[in-house]
Design a protein around this motif. Structure first.
Motif, PDB file in Angstrom:
ATOM      1  N   ALA A 179       0.832  -1.210   0.000  1.00 33.91           N
ATOM      2  CA  ALA A 179       0.000   0.000   0.000  1.00 33.91           C
ATOM      3  C   ALA A 179       0.861   1.253   0.000  1.00 33.91           C
ATOM      4  O   ALA A 179       0.602   2.203  -0.757  1.00 33.91           O
ATOM      5  CB  ALA A 179      -0.929  -0.005   1.215  1.00 33.91           C
ATOM      6  N   THR A 182       2.466   2.522  -3.284  1.00 36.67           N
ATOM      7  CA  THR A 182       1.654   3.219  -4.285  1.00 36.67           C
ATOM      8  C   THR A 182       1.582   4.724  -4.059  1.00 36.67           C
ATOM      9  O   THR A 182       1.049   5.452  -4.907  1.00 36.67           O
ATOM     10  CB  THR A 182       0.217   2.665  -4.302  1.00 36.67           C
ATOM     11  OG1 THR A 182      -0.418   2.933  -3.047  1.00 36.67           O
ATOM     12  CG2 THR A 182       0.206   1.168  -4.549  1.00 36.67           C
ATOM     13  N   CYS A 212      -2.875  -2.519  -6.241  1.00 39.33           N
ATOM     14  CA  CYS A 212      -2.899  -1.563  -5.146  1.00 39.33           C
ATOM     15  C   CYS A 212      -3.059  -0.159  -5.718  1.00 39.33           C
ATOM     16  O   CYS A 212      -2.274   0.258  -6.571  1.00 39.33           O
ATOM     17  CB  CYS A 212      -1.604  -1.628  -4.340  1.00 39.33           C
ATOM     18  SG  CYS A 212      -1.158  -3.297  -3.825  1.00 39.33           S
ATOM     19  N   CYS A 214      -4.074   4.179  -4.931  1.00 36.55           N
ATOM     20  CA  CYS A 214      -3.941   5.216  -3.913  1.00 36.55           C
ATOM     21  C   CYS A 214      -4.529   6.526  -4.424  1.00 36.55           C
ATOM     22  O   CYS A 214      -4.328   6.892  -5.589  1.00 36.55           O
ATOM     23  CB  CYS A 214      -2.457   5.400  -3.566  1.00 36.55           C
ATOM     24  SG  CYS A 214      -2.076   6.813  -2.518  1.00 36.55           S
ATOM     25  N   CYS A 226      -3.925   9.970   2.484  1.00 31.24           N
ATOM     26  CA  CYS A 226      -4.047   9.054   1.351  1.00 31.24           C
ATOM     27  C   CYS A 226      -5.045   7.950   1.674  1.00 31.24           C
ATOM     28  O   CYS A 226      -5.097   7.465   2.808  1.00 31.24           O
ATOM     29  CB  CYS A 226      -2.704   8.413   1.009  1.00 31.24           C
ATOM     30  SG  CYS A 226      -1.423   9.557   0.448  1.00 31.24           S
ATOM     31  N   HIS A 228      -6.122   4.085   0.330  1.00 26.43           N
ATOM     32  CA  HIS A 228      -5.545   2.992  -0.431  1.00 26.43           C
ATOM     33  C   HIS A 228      -6.543   1.838  -0.493  1.00 26.43           C
ATOM     34  O   HIS A 228      -7.333   1.625   0.438  1.00 26.43           O
ATOM     35  CB  HIS A 228      -4.271   2.452   0.240  1.00 26.43           C
ATOM     36  CG  HIS A 228      -3.309   3.501   0.702  1.00 26.43           C
ATOM     37  ND1 HIS A 228      -2.125   3.765   0.054  1.00 26.43           N
ATOM     38  CD2 HIS A 228      -3.342   4.342   1.772  1.00 26.43           C
ATOM     39  CE1 HIS A 228      -1.466   4.711   0.696  1.00 26.43           C
ATOM     40  NE2 HIS A 228      -2.185   5.085   1.751  1.00 26.43           N
TER      41      HIS A 228
END
Length: 257
Positions: A179, A182, A212, A214, A226, A228
């Protein structure tokens, strides 16, 4: 401290990043190791639960990073179960440096899952009683996390054997690593992770392809949020949602502090 387990360790150099600070995924591994040592002491380890065709899985995690330890630093993780209600038990963490200064706080939610059905069971009906300490490290009722609305960063990963844990699915720390990968370079190079919330929703197995994504939200000149999401590319099943918060680094030297 009553009902609190202390786990001491030294940060290894392969657990730090290019700035010399510990990797966030390594901190998740530290906490997982502390929890495993504690439940083993309580006779509630994965091996103990396996005799009942059960295993432990993490449902939610919330980590707040106040200071980053560096390679060769000694830290102590204190952990304890705070609740046991229905299908879930909350476990808390405080991490302190060698001087006793708190450098991280975390709370998590765990379930005992039937290995055959992959469904959680009621804890009071299947596990022996264990001592609790009601204090929470972070007050969090674990509401549902939002998913990204647009894609500002995206990468795909294929599950390797080395990504699997004892339950034969992708380890939670690997999800964290993916995660964070990204996050666009413009954020990752100028900001540092301060907080992360995780909602684990599904399993990824050997050979799966995981996408993945973001979305980035500027909060202020010094903070960025962010969102995700991790999805199994083969069947479209959602695996994990994250929300991360990042704080601006004043200069390169601060990254190593």
């Amino acid at each position: 401290m009553d009902n609190v387990f202390a786990h001491k360790l030294r940060v290894r150099y392969y657990e730090v990043d290019c700035n010399g600070s510990v990797k966030p995924a390594a901190i998740f591994n530290f906490m997982q190791d502390a929890a495993a040592s504690h439940v083993r002491q309580l006779d509630l380890s994965v091996a103990d639960l396996g005799k009942k065709n059960l295993t432990w899985v993490i449902s939610r995690f919330h980590l707040r990073l106040l200071h980053y330890p560096r390679g060769n630093d000694r830290i102590t993780i204190h952990t304890w179960p705070s609740t046991k209600d229905g299908l879930f038990s909350c476990r808390e963490y405080t991490i302190r440096d060698e001087d006793g200064k708190v450098i991280a706080l975390a709370t998590s939610s765990w379930a005992a899952v039937n290995i055959t059905t992959r469904r959680p069971v009621r804890l009071k009906d299947h596990l022996r009683d264990f001592p609790l300490k009601s204090e929470r490290a972070i007050e969090d009722d674990f509401p549902s996390l939002p998913r990204p609305g647009r894609i500002d960063g995206e990468q795909s990963f294929q599950v390797r054997r080395s990504d699997l844990d004892i339950n034969r699915h992708v380890n939670n720390a690997v999800y964290v690593d993916w995660a964070l990968e990204t996050v666009p370079p413009s954020i990752a190079e100028k900001y540092r992770l301060a907080e992360i919330e995780v909602s684990f929703r599904g399993e990824a197995l050997y050979g799966d392809n995981v996408v993945c994504s973001c979305e980035v939200f500027p909060v202020s000149a010094e903070e960025v949020e962010c969102l995700h999401q991790l999805v199994n590319e083969i069947d479209g099943k959602e695996l994990t949602r994250f929300r991360s918060f990042w704080r601006l680094l004043v200069d390169r030297q601060k990254a190593a502090a």
